[in-house]
Design a protein around this motif. Structure first.
Motif, short mmCIF file in Angstrom:
data_model
loop_
_atom_site.label_atom_id
_atom_site.label_comp_id
_atom_site.label_asym_id
_atom_site.label_seq_id
_atom_site.Cartn_x
_atom_site.Cartn_y
_atom_site.Cartn_z
N THR A 1 -6.01 -11.67 4.87
CA THR A 1 -5.07 -10.69 3.90
C THR A 1 -6.09 -9.81 3.00
O THR A 1 -7.48 -10.08 2.91
CB THR A 1 -4.45 -11.69 2.77
OG1 THR A 1 -5.30 -12.22 1.59
CG2 THR A 1 -3.67 -12.70 3.50
N LEU A 2 -5.53 -8.66 2.64
CA LEU A 2 -6.24 -7.67 1.90
C LEU A 2 -6.63 -8.35 0.41
O LEU A 2 -7.88 -8.24 0.04
CB LEU A 2 -5.33 -6.64 1.34
CG LEU A 2 -5.91 -5.47 0.69
CD1 LEU A 2 -7.26 -4.91 1.18
CD2 LEU A 2 -5.09 -4.19 0.15
N TYR B 1 -4.39 7.89 11.68
CA TYR B 1 -4.01 9.29 11.03
C TYR B 1 -3.39 9.07 9.62
O TYR B 1 -4.03 9.86 8.65
CB TYR B 1 -3.03 10.02 11.81
CG TYR B 1 -3.94 10.87 13.07
CD1 TYR B 1 -4.69 11.82 12.85
CD2 TYR B 1 -4.01 10.23 14.35
CE1 TYR B 1 -5.49 12.41 13.74
CE2 TYR B 1 -4.52 11.22 15.41
CZ TYR B 1 -5.51 12.38 15.07
OH TYR B 1 -6.17 12.74 16.17
N GLU B 2 -2.55 8.41 9.65
CA GLU B 2 -1.60 8.10 8.45
C GLU B 2 -2.61 7.84 7.11
O GLU B 2 -2.43 8.05 5.84
CB GLU B 2 -0.65 7.27 8.29
CG GLU B 2 0.34 7.15 7.12
CD GLU B 2 1.33 5.79 7.33
OE1 GLU B 2 2.24 6.02 7.63
OE2 GLU B 2 0.77 4.71 7.08
N ALA B 3 -3.44 6.95 7.53
CA ALA B 3 -4.52 6.34 6.37
C ALA B 3 -5.33 7.58 5.91
O ALA B 3 -6.03 7.54 4.67
CB ALA B 3 -5.31 5.46 6.92
N ARG B 4 -5.48 8.60 6.53
CA ARG B 4 -6.38 9.85 6.16
C ARG B 4 -5.59 11.12 5.91
O ARG B 4 -6.03 12.04 5.32
CB ARG B 4 -7.29 10.14 7.46
CG ARG B 4 -8.33 9.10 7.78
CD ARG B 4 -9.21 9.44 8.90
NE ARG B 4 -8.66 9.45 10.29
CZ ARG B 4 -8.53 10.54 10.95
NH1 ARG B 4 -8.75 11.66 10.33
NH2 ARG B 4 -7.88 10.44 12.21
N ALA B 5 -4.42 10.89 6.00
CA ALA B 5 -3.45 12.22 5.93
C ALA B 5 -3.44 12.41 4.22
O ALA B 5 -3.16 11.67 3.77
CB ALA B 5 -2.12 11.99 6.34
N THR B 6 -3.39 14.07 4.15
CA THR B 6 -3.25 14.24 2.82
C THR B 6 -1.81 14.63 2.54
O THR B 6 -1.40 14.66 1.41
CB THR B 6 -3.99 15.68 2.39
OG1 THR B 6 -3.88 16.57 3.42
CG2 THR B 6 -5.58 15.06 2.75
N ARG C 1 -0.08 -0.50 3.45
CA ARG C 1 0.09 0.98 3.37
C ARG C 1 0.28 1.61 2.40
O ARG C 1 0.09 3.04 2.06
CB ARG C 1 0.67 1.52 4.77
CG ARG C 1 -0.01 0.85 5.97
CD ARG C 1 0.93 1.02 7.39
NE ARG C 1 1.75 2.11 7.31
CZ ARG C 1 2.91 2.30 8.00
NH1 ARG C 1 3.33 1.25 8.74
NH2 ARG C 1 3.70 3.62 8.03
N GLN C 2 1.36 1.09 1.46
CA GLN C 2 1.94 1.90 0.31
C GLN C 2 1.05 1.98 -0.99
O GLN C 2 1.15 2.83 -1.50
CB GLN C 2 3.15 1.16 -0.04
CG GLN C 2 4.22 0.97 0.86
CD GLN C 2 5.38 -0.35 0.54
OE1 GLN C 2 5.31 -0.51 -0.31
NE2 GLN C 2 6.12 -0.42 1.58
N GLU C 3 -0.17 1.26 -0.83
CA GLU C 3 -1.06 1.46 -1.89
C GLU C 3 -1.39 2.86 -1.98
O GLU C 3 -1.82 3.26 -3.10
CB GLU C 3 -2.24 0.29 -1.70
CG GLU C 3 -1.76 -0.95 -1.73
CD GLU C 3 -3.05 -2.06 -2.00
OE1 GLU C 3 -4.01 -1.56 -1.94
OE2 GLU C 3 -2.67 -3.37 -1.85
N ARG C 4 -1.73 3.54 -1.06
CA ARG C 4 -2.21 4.82 -1.12
C ARG C 4 -1.33 5.76 -2.09
O ARG C 4 -1.85 7.01 -2.65
CB ARG C 4 -2.15 5.57 0.25
CG ARG C 4 -3.67 5.09 0.98
CD ARG C 4 -3.79 6.20 2.17
NE ARG C 4 -4.01 7.31 1.74
CZ ARG C 4 -4.09 8.65 2.51
NH1 ARG C 4 -3.26 8.56 3.29
NH2 ARG C 4 -4.53 9.55 1.76
N LEU C 5 -0.09 5.51 -2.00
CA LEU C 5 0.66 6.38 -2.72
C LEU C 5 0.52 6.24 -4.46
O LEU C 5 0.84 7.19 -4.90
CB LEU C 5 2.21 5.96 -2.32
CG LEU C 5 2.89 6.11 -0.95
CD1 LEU C 5 4.25 5.66 -1.12
CD2 LEU C 5 2.78 7.57 -0.74
N ALA C 6 0.15 4.93 -4.64
CA ALA C 6 -0.03 4.93 -6.16
C ALA C 6 -1.71 5.15 -6.59
O ALA C 6 -1.93 4.68 -7.63
CB ALA C 6 0.33 3.66 -6.72
N GLY C 7 -2.45 5.34 -5.40
CA GLY C 7 -3.98 5.41 -5.76
C GLY C 7 -4.28 6.81 -6.45
O GLY C 7 -3.65 7.41 -7.05
#
Length: 311
Positions: A56-57, A95-100, A146-152
């Motif tokens: 797990t993460l 790609y999604e993990a790197r997208a701006t 994957r949602q963690e990027r939205l609040a990063g």
């Protein structure tokens, strides 16, 4: 003679080999490391051998902290969990993990970056590529992570167009949908997230039957990704990507403005009359209708079948 060492064939094996190397460098046993991160030593053995449930993460973070490995295991973790998804979706997630900028249309379900845990479970458990309950849990964790990027600290811009059918379909049941729509309203308070609803009244359009994602990278590269129930296609050719971008712009133009979209989400969430009767209730209503004068020419009024006025 030097014995050849097989190279790792999966990211889970790579993760396990790195973990073992870090542990041995500290001179620790599996039992000792397990005690430091509050898991059984057998769990450490599973991770090192790439058997059993995937890491797990949260556990990866704990291992990095105790081993002083400068986030190595956390960096490997996304590649490990992506192996639990079908091949055709892994390239998209990379790609999604790197997208701006992530611009998306979904016609059947809430976009994965906006799903609640209960909603994610309801959608993932019916996947035809799902092989086990263990894999289901791995996929749920992978989707939610994957949602963690939205609040990063440097989140991508996310613009999602939801078909009205997404709001009307009771995925997981009424309680799950109520929570999911509340989540949509909450996440739209973030300045980097915009949600629009494409109403039924707009009729046919070029993206019916699936989902469409347009991803923009930091260097300006743009890719498109279309997905159906059992397949997905990554489009990298600039001319094709441009065509899909035009289709998406049309969807965004046809959708309700963001403020009106949020009003529709609130309306559906609060409208108890929008709930579909359970199957036994529908069956009883059908029996009542078929026995009344006029047969099926009846309508519901406050829970009772009432004949339509005849001309």
């Amino acid at each position: 003679m030097t014995k050849a060492v097989d190279a790792p064939s999966t990211m889970a094996e790579t993760y396990g080999k790195r973990l073992k190397m870090l542990r041995l460098a500290k001179g620790w046993t599996q039992r000792h490391l397990g005690g430091l991160v509050a898991v059984e030593h057998s769990r450490i053995a599973q991770l090192e051998g790439a058997t059993g449930a995937k890491p797990t993460l949260e556990l990866s973070r704990a291992l990095d902290e105790k081993l002083g490995s400068d986030d190595l295991l956390q960096d490997l973790w996304p590649h490990v969990y992506r192996e639990t998804f079908p091949d055709w979706s892994r390239a998209y997630m990379d790609y999604e993990a790197r997208a701006t900028v992530i611009a998306a249309y979904t016609g059947q379900t809430v976009h994965g970056l906006l799903q609640t845990p209960a909603y994610a479970r309801a959608t993932l458990r019916v996947g035809r590529s799902l092989k086990s309950a263990e894999q289901l849990e791995e996929r749920i964790e992978g989707r939610l992570s994957r949602q963690e990027r939205l609040a990063g600290s440097n989140p991508p811009t996310l613009w999602v167009v939801l078909d009205e059918a997404v709001l009307r379909r009771p995925v997981g049941g009424a309680a799950v949908m109520h929570e999911q729509m509340a989540q949509l309203l909450a996440v739209c308070r973030q300045p980097n997230v915009t949600v629009q609803v494409l109403p039924f009244s707009q009729g046919e359009h070029s993206a019916m039957g699936g989902s469409l994602n347009i991803l923009t990278m930091l260097d300006g590269t743009v890719v498109a990704y279309t997905e159906g129930a059992d397949s997905g296609q990554l489009i990298e050719d600039p001319h094709e990507v441009k065509s899909y971008g035009i289709s998406y712009d049309q969807l965004r133009a046809d959708a309700l403005p963001p403020c009106m979209s949020l009003d529709m989400i609130r309306s559906v969430m609060e409208d108890s009359s929008a709930r579909v009767p359970a199957q036994p209730q529908r069956r009883r209503l059908a029996q009542v209708q078929s026995q009344q004068p006029g047969g099926w020419g009846l309508r519901r009024n406050r829970g009772r079948a009432v004949p339509r006025p005849r001309p």
